[in-house]
Design a protein around this motif. Sequence first.
Motif, PDB file in Angstrom:
ATOM      1  N   GLY A  15      37.100  18.261  31.105  1.00  0.00           N
ATOM      2  CA  GLY A  15      36.200  18.916  30.156  1.00  0.00           C
ATOM      3  C   GLY A  15      36.070  20.387  30.479  1.00  0.00           C
ATOM      4  N   ALA A  16      35.223  21.059  29.701  1.00  0.00           N
ATOM      5  CA  ALA A  16      35.019  22.500  29.891  1.00  0.00           C
ATOM      6  C   ALA A  16      34.328  22.758  31.224  1.00  0.00           C
ATOM      7  N   PRO A  17      34.789  23.752  31.988  1.00  0.00           N
ATOM      8  CA  PRO A  17      34.123  24.060  33.260  1.00  0.00           C
ATOM      9  C   PRO A  17      32.744  24.673  33.020  1.00  0.00           C
ATOM     10  N   GLU A  18      31.900  24.545  34.019  1.00  0.00           N
ATOM     11  CA  GLU A  18      30.528  25.045  33.958  1.00  0.00           C
ATOM     12  C   GLU A  18      30.391  26.258  34.877  1.00  0.00           C
ATOM     13  N   ALA A  19      29.633  27.257  34.433  1.00  0.00           N
ATOM     14  CA  ALA A  19      29.405  28.469  35.226  1.00  0.00           C
ATOM     15  C   ALA A  19      28.090  28.341  35.990  1.00  0.00           C
ATOM     16  N   LYS A  45      30.224  33.154  32.305  1.00  0.00           N
ATOM     17  CA  LYS A  45      30.711  32.029  31.506  1.00  0.00           C
ATOM     18  C   LYS A  45      31.830  32.457  30.559  1.00  0.00           C
ATOM     19  N   LYS A  46      31.787  33.696  30.081  1.00  0.00           N
ATOM     20  CA  LYS A  46      32.812  34.182  29.149  1.00  0.00           C
ATOM     21  C   LYS A  46      34.184  34.300  29.812  1.00  0.00           C
ATOM     22  N   LEU A  47      34.225  34.398  31.124  1.00  0.00           N
ATOM     23  CA  LEU A  47      35.506  34.516  31.830  1.00  0.00           C
ATOM     24  C   LEU A  47      36.110  33.152  32.190  1.00  0.00           C
ATOM     25  N   LEU A  48      35.306  32.083  32.048  1.00  0.00           N
ATOM     26  CA  LEU A  48      35.790  30.733  32.365  1.00  0.00           C
ATOM     27  C   LEU A  48      36.651  30.184  31.242  1.00  0.00           C
ATOM     28  N   GLY A  49      37.680  29.452  31.595  1.00  0.00           N
ATOM     29  CA  GLY A  49      38.541  28.808  30.623  1.00  0.00           C
ATOM     30  C   GLY A  49      39.352  27.715  31.284  1.00  0.00           C
ATOM     31  N   THR A  50      40.348  27.235  30.586  1.00  0.00           N
ATOM     32  CA  THR A  50      41.236  26.205  31.119  1.00  0.00           C
ATOM     33  C   THR A  50      42.656  26.460  30.640  1.00  0.00           C
ATOM     34  N   THR A  51      43.592  25.843  31.325  1.00  0.00           N
ATOM     35  CA  THR A  51      44.990  25.856  30.928  1.00  0.00           C
ATOM     36  C   THR A  51      45.575  24.485  31.236  1.00  0.00           C
ATOM     37  N   GLU A  52      46.505  24.049  30.417  1.00  0.00           N
ATOM     38  CA  GLU A  52      47.142  22.762  30.676  1.00  0.00           C
ATOM     39  C   GLU A  52      48.312  22.963  31.626  1.00  0.00           C
ATOM     40  N   ARG A  53      48.350  22.128  32.666  1.00  0.00           N
ATOM     41  CA  ARG A  53      49.431  22.174  33.647  1.00  0.00           C
ATOM     42  C   ARG A  53      50.614  21.342  33.147  1.00  0.00           C
ATOM     43  N   ASP A  54      51.767  21.539  33.750  1.00  0.00           N
ATOM     44  CA  ASP A  54      52.963  20.793  33.380  1.00  0.00           C
ATOM     45  C   ASP A  54      52.779  19.285  33.533  1.00  0.00           C
ATOM     46  N   ASP A  55      51.896  18.858  34.457  1.00  0.00           N
ATOM     47  CA  ASP A  55      51.665  17.426  34.666  1.00  0.00           C
ATOM     48  C   ASP A  55      50.610  16.855  33.717  1.00  0.00           C
ATOM     49  N   GLY A  56      50.095  17.688  32.792  1.00  0.00           N
ATOM     50  CA  GLY A  56      49.127  17.220  31.809  1.00  0.00           C
ATOM     51  C   GLY A  56      47.673  17.379  32.210  1.00  0.00           C
ATOM     52  N   THR A  57      47.404  17.748  33.466  1.00  0.00           N
ATOM     53  CA  THR A  57      46.017  17.953  33.879  1.00  0.00           C
ATOM     54  C   THR A  57      45.523  19.302  33.363  1.00  0.00           C
ATOM     55  N   THR A  58      44.210  19.462  33.361  1.00  0.00           N
ATOM     56  CA  THR A  58      43.581  20.682  32.881  1.00  0.00           C
ATOM     57  C   THR A  58      43.069  21.477  34.068  1.00  0.00           C
ATOM     58  N   ARG A 105      41.450  34.536  32.965  1.00  0.00           N
ATOM     59  CA  ARG A 105      42.823  34.092  32.661  1.00  0.00           C
ATOM     60  C   ARG A 105      43.676  33.811  33.901  1.00  0.00           C
ATOM     61  N   HIS A 106      43.062  33.758  35.074  1.00  0.00           N
ATOM     62  CA  HIS A 106      43.787  33.386  36.292  1.00  0.00           C
ATOM     63  C   HIS A 106      43.544  31.904  36.584  1.00  0.00           C
ATOM     64  N   PRO A 107      44.596  31.066  36.628  1.00  0.00           N
ATOM     65  CA  PRO A 107      44.395  29.694  37.094  1.00  0.00           C
ATOM     66  C   PRO A 107      43.820  29.720  38.513  1.00  0.00           C
ATOM     67  N   LEU A 108      42.904  28.802  38.797  1.00  0.00           N
ATOM     68  CA  LEU A 108      42.223  28.774  40.094  1.00  0.00           C
ATOM     69  C   LEU A 108      42.754  27.646  40.975  1.00  0.00           C
ATOM     70  N   TYR A 109      42.808  27.937  42.276  1.00  0.00           N
ATOM     71  CA  TYR A 109      43.352  27.002  43.265  1.00  0.00           C
ATOM     72  C   TYR A 109      42.456  26.974  44.504  1.00  0.00           C
ATOM     73  N   TYR A 110      42.503  25.845  45.200  1.00  0.00           N
ATOM     74  CA  TYR A 110      41.974  25.769  46.563  1.00  0.00           C
ATOM     75  C   TYR A 110      43.123  26.116  47.506  1.00  0.00           C
ATOM     76  N   TYR A 111      42.806  26.216  48.796  1.00  0.00           N
ATOM     77  CA  TYR A 111      43.843  26.348  49.816  1.00  0.00           C
ATOM     78  C   TYR A 111      43.660  25.197  50.788  1.00  0.00           C
ATOM     79  N   ALA A 112      44.716  24.445  51.061  1.00  0.00           N
ATOM     80  CA  ALA A 112      44.624  23.230  51.861  1.00  0.00           C
ATOM     81  C   ALA A 112      44.094  23.472  53.272  1.00  0.00           C
TER      82      ALA A 112
END
Length: 172
Positions: free
Chosen positions: A104-108, A114-127, A133-140
């Motif tokens: 679902g839509a992320p929460e701020a 909130k205006k800078l939050l969004g989503t993108t679909e990944r190649d594996d189908g996840t959101t 406009r920067h996809p966000l990641y954790y670092y292991a």
Amino acid sequence: MRKLLHAGVLALGVLTAGCGGADDGSTTEPMVADQVKASPTSPETPTSSSPATRAKVELGETRIGKVLVGEGGRTLYLFKKDKDGKSSCSDACARAWPPYVTDGAPEAGEGVDKKLLGTTERDDGTTQVTYNRHPLYYYAKDTEAGDIKGHDVDGFGGEWYAVGANGKKARD
């Protein structure tokens, strides 16, 4: 002689099997000290395969100041190699840098635009969650709130940075 030949073939087969195979986590990218192969089932490492809930992006305190954080107060990163809001990190990259995914839509949270939050679909189908406009990641290798071991790291063909509230790389 025939028994010796069979023993030699058997020994060679055992040695070959012990040397790994196609699923050894190898990559054509040169490895850097901060790249890791994370276990997708490790409780400390969020994974991209199971968005349990709607993601929330908040601000957390680190030694370089306030940065975006996700679940458990863990730092969120941007990858300079990503273009046009689409992720270019998959496979071994996504094991080292698990994408922040949502159902679902992320929460701020407080202090997050909130205006800078969004989503993108990944190649594996996840959101995947995006910010400015920067996809966000954790670092292991970040295991606790406030860790920023992935900030200013070069790996998988680009630079990685913790994200400030303005949606750009955090300043250290």
